[in-house]
Structure formats: structure tokens, C-alpha cells
Design a protein around this motif. Sequence first.
Motif, short mmCIF file in Angstrom:
data_model
loop_
_atom_site.label_atom_id
_atom_site.label_comp_id
_atom_site.label_asym_id
_atom_site.label_seq_id
_atom_site.Cartn_x
_atom_site.Cartn_y
_atom_site.Cartn_z
N THR A 336 1.19 -0.99 0.17
CA THR A 336 0.01 0.04 -0.06
C THR A 336 0.95 1.26 -0.03
O THR A 336 0.72 2.19 -0.31
CB THR A 336 -1.28 0.27 0.93
OG1 THR A 336 0.15 0.04 2.22
CG2 THR A 336 -2.11 -1.05 1.14
N MET A 348 -7.41 -1.19 -4.54
CA MET A 348 -6.75 -0.55 -3.71
C MET A 348 -7.69 0.93 -3.36
O MET A 348 -7.07 2.11 -2.63
CB MET A 348 -5.85 0.66 -4.69
CG MET A 348 -4.76 1.13 -4.59
SD MET A 348 -3.72 0.19 -3.11
CE MET A 348 -3.36 1.84 -2.17
N GLN A 349 -8.84 1.27 -4.26
CA GLN A 349 -9.53 2.41 -3.98
C GLN A 349 -10.15 2.39 -2.65
O GLN A 349 -10.26 2.99 -1.92
CB GLN A 349 -10.82 2.27 -5.17
CG GLN A 349 -9.57 3.17 -5.91
CD GLN A 349 -10.57 2.93 -6.91
OE1 GLN A 349 -12.33 2.41 -7.16
NE2 GLN A 349 -9.82 3.31 -8.69
N SER A 350 -10.77 0.86 -2.41
CA SER A 350 -11.46 0.70 -1.16
C SER A 350 -10.56 1.15 -0.36
O SER A 350 -10.54 1.31 1.27
CB SER A 350 -11.55 -0.88 -1.39
OG SER A 350 -12.70 -0.90 -2.13
N ALA A 352 -7.35 3.14 -0.04
CA ALA A 352 -7.15 4.36 0.12
C ALA A 352 -8.29 4.60 0.90
O ALA A 352 -8.41 5.91 1.57
CB ALA A 352 -7.18 4.90 -1.31
N THR A 353 -10.03 4.68 0.78
CA THR A 353 -10.70 5.14 0.59
C THR A 353 -10.64 5.08 2.55
O THR A 353 -11.11 5.85 3.20
CB THR A 353 -12.62 4.72 0.50
OG1 THR A 353 -12.50 4.81 -0.76
CG2 THR A 353 -13.09 5.32 1.35
N ARG A 355 -8.64 4.59 4.31
CA ARG A 355 -7.79 5.37 5.09
C ARG A 355 -7.27 6.74 5.07
O ARG A 355 -7.01 7.45 5.44
CB ARG A 355 -5.42 4.14 4.60
CG ARG A 355 -5.07 3.55 4.55
CD ARG A 355 -4.11 3.23 4.66
NE ARG A 355 -2.89 4.17 4.94
CZ ARG A 355 -3.07 4.92 5.99
NH1 ARG A 355 -2.80 4.07 7.59
NH2 ARG A 355 -2.50 5.90 6.50
N GLU A 356 -8.39 7.39 4.15
CA GLU A 356 -8.51 8.38 4.13
C GLU A 356 -8.57 9.59 5.40
O GLU A 356 -7.57 10.86 5.32
CB GLU A 356 -9.69 9.11 3.56
CG GLU A 356 -9.57 10.34 2.51
CD GLU A 356 -8.81 10.15 1.54
OE1 GLU A 356 -8.40 10.13 1.14
OE2 GLU A 356 -8.66 11.59 1.46
#
Lengths: 509, 404
Positions: A336, A348-350, A352-353, A355-356
Amino acid sequence: MSEFRHAKPLIKPRTGREHHEEVRESTTSDALSSVDLETNKRVLQGVFQNCSDVVFRSLVADEKVISVVVYVDGLVDTKLLDEFVIKPLLSNADLHGTSDSKSIGQVLDQLISVAQTKLFTCMEDVEAAIVKGSAAVLADGRSEILLAELPGFERRSVEEPKTESSIRGPRDGFTETLRTNTTLIRRKIANSRLKIESFTIGDLTHTDVALTYMEGLVVNTVLEDVRERLRGVTLDSVMESAYIEEFIQDTPLSPFPQIQNTERADTVAAALLEGKVAILVDGTPFVLILPVTFWNGLQSADDHYQRWDFVITRKLIRYIMIFISLAFPSIYVALTTFNPEMVPGSLMQSIATARENSPFPTVIETLVMEFVFEGLQEAGIRMPSQLGGIVSIVGALVIGEAAVRADLISAPIIVVVALTGIASYIVPRYSFGVPFRVLRFGLIVISGAFGVYGLAIGLIAILIHLVTLESFGVPYFAPVAPLVFRQLRDVVVRTPRWGRRSFSPKHRR
Amino acid sequence: MPKRRQVVCFVLCICLGLTTGCWDVTEPNQRAIWVGSGIDKAGDSNVRISAQLAFPAGLGEGGGGGEAKGTKYLVESATGSNVFDATENLQEKLSRRVFIGHRDAVFIGEGMAQRGLKSWLDEFGRNPDSNVRAKVFLVRGADSKTFLEQTAGLERFPTTAAIRASRFSGVNDVVTSVRYFDNNMLSDGIRPFLQAITINTDSQSTNQSNQQPPANASPISMNSIALFNRNAQLVGYLQNQEASLAMWVAGDLIKYSVTEYMPKGHGTISLDLTHVRRRLNSVVDGNKIAVNVHLTGTGFIRENNSSLDLYSRQSIRQVECVFNQKIQQDVLRMISEVQQKYRTDMFGFGEDIHRRHPNAWNVSKRDWDEEFPHVKVTVHVDLRVRHIGNKGPGYTVPSRGSQN
């Protein structure tokens, strides 16, 4: 066996030996027992001064002490002692005591009807036998002292081992009593080739240690090596087999155990039949098995009791989960934060979301959560069982739920840590799971610093370490690293038994 | 003390690594996930890059509030003299590091395609950070930026919508990759083509009139292919059935369904072809070139609205025959349209000549574009019905059926 690394203890053991020997000199010395009953009694009384549990029972006939029985109260079965030692002595005292022709000492052997008796003349031996649960019979007119073994101390019954349970298979586990343990093994291997050699280790505790092996199956060099190492152990006390394990293993600094411990009698018996050596230590149910390989540590007793096809799938799951328990958090960190292109796009989008809003870097987050998890685990083991529920509530709710809700920790980390935690219990033998749990932290740090590159270096370093390890002359990673194709049948898979060749020549084709 | 020296050496090596201060870690929330790219022309020689960036707080359920739900992505664009230059300019507008590893698709605006793509797709294969499996599409009749700003229908991003639509269009997945386009562009005997996306203007207008977009308004459709000439300039489009047949002849179709009216049974039958193949056979006779296209396929009959009883072998033969003839005609018409109107060999006839007649190809490859329209094409279609379903006739003809 020129290379005798193990015999040198890393840290010089703290010895109280000088003090110990001093005490001994002042009381007994290596004196031989005398013909005079009174002298012998006085010597023993001196030795067992201030020992309130040692009983001196004088047997009197015609106002003359004809015999003294010395034993440790509680260690000796007093019922048997009354029945088979004291009663015959007293009843026969009249017969022989009065006539001068024979003293009681001369007919002692005929009077005592106990299976195991020994005659000692050295007072030191007598003393040692008494503290181990024998009753000493000092008789008038005899210099030898008779020791009758009448053990009657409290012992735990044979139970199912708690740490290594199996679905199918024998349920008997070892107890704290050495003799019970050897019996359990002997009952599984009814063969005179099963040898049990006795050692005494511990200058203060005089702990009985039994070296067990199958003659003809064991590799003699290994056996000789083990004997030599056992003789080299210098310890004051042995409370657990771990004391000896630390002393005799090849590379004490390695996190990977090179000696297996088990509570299961069937595991030991199976190991002996494979030509291994077992070391039983009095006072602990944990028996040492050696030499072992890395793959032995990942096997469970069930592997040999369940159907082979099922076992193959279990093994596959186990190996994957073990890798997860070692490397999953570090893979997560490396991918990551360094190489997100290696993670599928939508995943990765999940991540990233999720971990925002996380305040900490991924490495720190992972390390903290792993730390917390290990802490919970430690608390769970030590905690009184009545409070057990609290750990799970606090662990699950506060750390799992609330920390994510409050954006302190990101949700994927919880998943990663939880999966890793579960995976680390997949290792069937607790002590073999430990290195993975320890090395995991190192891998997280190195992959947090160097990414996938660091992770690869870390894993390669572990692999190099594993292939250089040895357990009593057997390469630790065998049969994979020095590849022995035929032996892979018990590592990668578990082949059905009818397809194998037997150890015994009778069944050999 | 060689052991101690080893330990010291090891520790020093570790320190060397840890104390350099070079830490190329980038947290996920420091990255802008670039989902799809758009390339449009800007000015005479510049390029405008549009980036569709995933809007992290709007995705998923964790963290973000309800208000951010609507915005799932952000489209930002910048111009530059080439793709990388424009990307760097784009970076200046963003608070996060652009991350092109998950750039799944590249969309080319029509204007850009007309100008020619020869030199613009290089970055997509060369830059090591980029996704080599990225797909490339052409946006028909609009700028790529317009497309990127569309609502995405069922998907989160228009990019995803396009990729998935292409996956189920029956076309071999390879066709849509940048690499395939590149290879065709560099080859002598075949001219590149791209799948083209049409923005459905109907749904767009309803979007604007009503505040909330209707659920049934799909923003895009993928029903045409764009043809390019030797200089990778757009020369025209083939639509719907023609597009599919063209890809069949080019050997890039894996699934095709066709519905045809059966004169004998007074109704339509739908055939769903699965094993779709083509075989080319070129013949060079002096300076005359002939290509025979052999198309095969087997399939299921999915619907039968005719009175033909498919339990009989004879009617199946009739059905096959009708389909064969129909497809043969359609293909011939389509090929001649490509030959006469667009004059670009998207089928790879040149490649076939190259393989079968290398010497002849050496002569004709330089002016293949001039020769291609004069190639004599014959088409053979050989379709097989593999399954007919559970019923024989579609419906019973009343006059006969009542007697039984």
C-alpha cells in the motif's frame, strides 16, 4: 563431535555449588555406614536436621532398638510401609532379637517384602534415596542400609493434553511423574528395543531425566551426541524440560526451536519409531523430541490419524496461513505504501478510502495494532479465567470498533491484524508459532522502510538462516533444502500409509 | 574475532540503509488515484491531458459523510507539449501525488484522433509507472474530457463503465489494449482500429432537465469502431453490426449473435455464436491480389419465432443456410465499404500476404494503401447450429397442428 557448541553455556550459570558442598561436608561427608545402628542414625539425623517432614521411626524389641526406619512423610506410601516393612520387622523381632545367634540385620532381606529394594553403604546415596521417596531401613548388626521404594506421593492422573488437542487419536497426555510418562510410552511400544536411560541433572534438585530411544532405529551418532550433551549440562536446578532444551540445542540464539516439546504420548512414540530421541524430565509433562526439522514443527498428530486426502488440504491451508502469519502485515505495508500498482485497482481504492482519515502512517499503524494484539493475547493467557470475557469485550469493542469509528486506526489494518492473529494459531505446536510471531515485527519494520525490496530481503534472510540451522546433525530445512525427494511425502503431502515402506524388515518387500 | 566483525558490518549496513533519509514511502492518502486518462488536442501541436481521479471520501461507506456521496471522481486537466509534460503540469494543480499505476484506460478525443496518434501513445507503454494493460478507446464526436465528466451509469467511474462495456461486447480483450494498437500501428500489413464510445446525448439532456439522473439513462454506448490510416489518423467509423463483422474478419471477435428472418418459417430466429473464427487465404497472381475470407462459428439458437420445427435436421440446415447467406452478403458489403470509402486495411489482409507470399509482399507493402481497395475479396461463411434448446418448433402452425 569435536564441534561441541552447546556445552558452552552462553551465560555462565549462577552456581551455588560452593555453598552447597560446604554444607554437605559439615554434615555427612562421604562416610560409609557403620555396623553400629546408633552411629548411622546420628549421621542421618544430622543430615536431616530441621527437616520436619523426615520421620525417624525406631523399632524397639526388648528395650533395645533393633531397627530404625527413615522416610520422608508424604513421599512414601505409609500403608505399604506399615504392612510390608514395619510389621514384619516387629513381628520377627521376638524371634531373632532375643537369641544372640542372629541379629535382625542378617535376616533383613528375608523380612522386607517389597519389590524394589536397594542396599547402600555410602551415606550420601542413602540420603539421596530418602529424599526421592524411599524408606531407609537401618538395622542392628548390619552396615548396609536397605532402601525400599514405596512411592506414595500425590500425582496427577493422566489427562488429555490441553495445549495439543487433536480431533482423532489417543487422549493420554504426559503427567509430572517421570515413571508414569515412561509407562505411557512403553505401553505404546511394547518392545524390548525401547531403551530408557537414566540421568540425574541438577546439582540441587537431583532431577531424574530419562533418555529414550529405539535401539536399532536411532542413529547412533545422534544418540552419542545427545548423551554427551546431557552429560555436559551444568545446572543447579531443573524445573522444566526447557532448562535442558536451552542447554543442548545447537543454535540457542535462533528464534526457531530446534527441539520439539510435546505433551502427547503418541507423538513421542511416533517420533521414537522414526528413530528420534526423546528426553523425559521428571516434574514436567513436556517431553523433548530431537532432532527435529522445520517441517516437523508444522505437523500435528492429527495429520497421521485423519484421512490422507483431507490432510493434504489441511496442510496446504496450514502452510499458506503460516506464511500469512509471518508476512501478511508487512506485505500490506509494502504494497500500500510503496507499490500500490501491485494491488488490484478497486481494492486499492477501497483501502485508500478507508485510510483517508487515518492520522498515522501505515507502518506505525500496523506496528501499533500488532503490538496491541500481542498485548491482548498476553493478557488473555495471564488473566484469571473469571475475567476472560473482559479481554474479549475490550479487545473487540474498544480496539476493533471504536478505534475505527474515531478514525484513529483504519479498518483494513484491523482485518490484517485479525487475520494474522488467527493465522499464527494455525501452527500446531505452540513453540513453533513463536518465531513467526516475533519475526513478523522485524518484517513490518523492514518493509516499512524499504518496501517490497525490504520484505524480499527480510524473507531471504530468514530463509538463509533456516537452511543453515541444524538440529543434532540434521539440516533444519530437510528434506526440502537438502532435497530428499522421497521424504517429501510427509512434508508437502501426506501419502497414504499403504504406499509406504515400513521400517521393520519383516514388512519390507 | 571474525564473527564480531561480521556483526559490526551488518549493523553498519543496516544503519547505512536507515539513515540516508531517502524514504520513498507514499501513504495511500497522499496519492491521487488516477483512474482514466483523456487525451485531446490543444492548440496546433500541444496536448491536453484530462485525469479522472478517484475522490476518496466519496467512495465506499467508511469515513465520509452523506454529502460527499455524490462526487465519486474529479476531472482535472492540463496542457503540455507531450503527455508526460502535461501530466507534470497537472500535478501542479493537485494536492496529492498522481498515481498512474491504476490508470486503466486512455480515452482519445475525436479531434486528437483526426490529427493523428502516431506520437502520442508512447508514454502509455514506456513510463514504468503506468499500467501496461491499460485499455484505449476513442470518444466519438466529442472531447475525451466531456466523456470523463459523464455520469457513470451502473459504475463508479465512466472509465470503468467503458472497460466493462467493452468486455461484454464480444470483442477479444486484447483488441482494446494500448499495446495492440501500438503493434498494429507499427505493422505494415494491418491498420489499427479502436473501439469507439458514443455519448448518449438523450440521457445527457434528461440529466440536465431533471435534477436527479434517471436510473435508466445509460450515459454511454459502445457500438462502433474507429478506423485509422497508416499515419494513425482517424478516417471513419463502422457501426453496430458492421463493426462486429469487421472485427470478425479481422479475427478479433469471440462472440457474435445474429437474428434473421426465415422466409420458410415466417418468423425470426436468433443464433448466438460462440466459437467464432476466421481464416484468410490470399492468392497473388501477377499483380492481382485476391483474398478469400472463411468465417466459421458454432452457436445456440436462443429464440425461434418462426414455425420451423428445429427437431428436424432439414430445417436446421435451412436455418444455417439463411444465416450463411445473410452474413456473407453483409460481410461483402462491409468489406467493400471499407475498401472504397475508408481505404484502410484493418483486417490484416496485408499480414496474410506477408506470410503466404513474402516476395510479393516486398513489392506491394510500400503502397499497400493504394493496392488494398483493389483486392478481390471472396467470402465463405460456414455456421453450425450446435444446440436448439428444449423445444422444436417455435409455434405450431394452426392448420396442421389441430389435426394431430
